[in-house]
Write a protein that holds these residues in place. Structure first.
Motif, PDB file in Angstrom:
ATOM      1  N   GLU A 246       0.830  -1.207   0.000  1.00  0.00           N
ATOM      2  CA  GLU A 246       0.000   0.000   0.000  1.00  0.00           C
ATOM      3  C   GLU A 246       0.863   1.256   0.000  1.00  0.00           C
ATOM      4  O   GLU A 246       0.584   2.207  -0.736  1.00  0.00           O
ATOM      5  N   GLU A 247       1.917   1.251   0.822  1.00  0.00           N
ATOM      6  CA  GLU A 247       2.791   2.426   0.893  1.00  0.00           C
ATOM      7  C   GLU A 247       3.522   2.631  -0.444  1.00  0.00           C
ATOM      8  O   GLU A 247       3.643   3.764  -0.930  1.00  0.00           O
ATOM      9  N   LEU A 248       3.975   1.538  -1.052  1.00  0.00           N
ATOM     10  CA  LEU A 248       4.649   1.637  -2.350  1.00  0.00           C
ATOM     11  C   LEU A 248       3.697   2.146  -3.425  1.00  0.00           C
ATOM     12  O   LEU A 248       4.067   2.963  -4.275  1.00  0.00           O
ATOM     13  N   TRP A 249       2.433   1.666  -3.396  1.00  0.00           N
ATOM     14  CA  TRP A 249       1.464   2.108  -4.404  1.00  0.00           C
ATOM     15  C   TRP A 249       1.155   3.595  -4.253  1.00  0.00           C
ATOM     16  O   TRP A 249       1.068   4.322  -5.242  1.00  0.00           O
ATOM     17  N   LEU A 250       1.007   4.079  -3.019  1.00  0.00           N
ATOM     18  CA  LEU A 250       0.770   5.507  -2.786  1.00  0.00           C
ATOM     19  C   LEU A 250       1.973   6.335  -3.258  1.00  0.00           C
ATOM     20  O   LEU A 250       1.801   7.407  -3.856  1.00  0.00           O
ATOM     21  N   LEU A 251       3.166   5.830  -3.004  1.00  0.00           N
ATOM     22  CA  LEU A 251       4.378   6.514  -3.466  1.00  0.00           C
ATOM     23  C   LEU A 251       4.407   6.556  -4.995  1.00  0.00           C
ATOM     24  O   LEU A 251       4.736   7.587  -5.595  1.00  0.00           O
ATOM     25  N   HIS A 252       4.024   5.461  -5.611  1.00  0.00           N
ATOM     26  CA  HIS A 252       3.971   5.393  -7.070  1.00  0.00           C
ATOM     27  C   HIS A 252       2.997   6.435  -7.627  1.00  0.00           C
ATOM     28  O   HIS A 252       3.310   7.156  -8.583  1.00  0.00           O
TER      29      HIS A 252
END
Length: 128
Positions: free
Chosen positions: A12-18
């Motif tokens: 989830e954190e990686l997707w938000l960063l993306h």
């Protein structure tokens, strides 16, 4: 940000960063594009003034339409292949060059006027 920090993040954190990176990149690309278009407009502006002042530059970019030329009527034909003709302009066709080298004359290949192929049309009509 270090690679270890990214690997420690969950999905989830990686997707938000993306998504955040994609948004920032889109804005930067748009701003860069606007800047390049401004610079291009400034570079094109002096050329437009130069073209309007001197007609020579304009003719290099935009050419007037070609004038229409009348169709050239063929004057000579190949007796072996009557569909092969020559108007008498430009380079002589190969079949004519070969025939002339073998001893024939150019007049032998002339297309007679009025569609007649008899020899009486050849004399007295002022063929040149």
């Amino acid at each position: 940000m270090h690679r270890q920090d990214l690997e420690a993040m969950d999905f989830e954190e990686l997707w938000l960063l993306h998504e955040e990176l994609t948004k920032i990149l889109a804005e930067k690309i748009t701003a860069e594009k606007r800047e390049l278009e401004k610079r291009l407009a400034q570079l094109n502006q002096p050329e437009q003034f130069a073209e309007s002042e001197s007609g020579a530059a304009a003719t290099g970019l935009v050419q007037p339409p070609r004038r229409k030329y009348p169709k050239v009527v063929p004057k000579y034909f190949n007796p072996l292949k009557p569909t092969e003709t020559w108007s008498g302009r430009g380079k002589q066709p190969r079949w004519l060059v070969a025939a002339l080298q073998s001893g024939h004359t150019l007049e032998e290949f002339r297309i007679r006027e009025n569609g007649g192929s008899s020899d009486r049309n050849a004399g007295g009509q002022g063929h040149s």
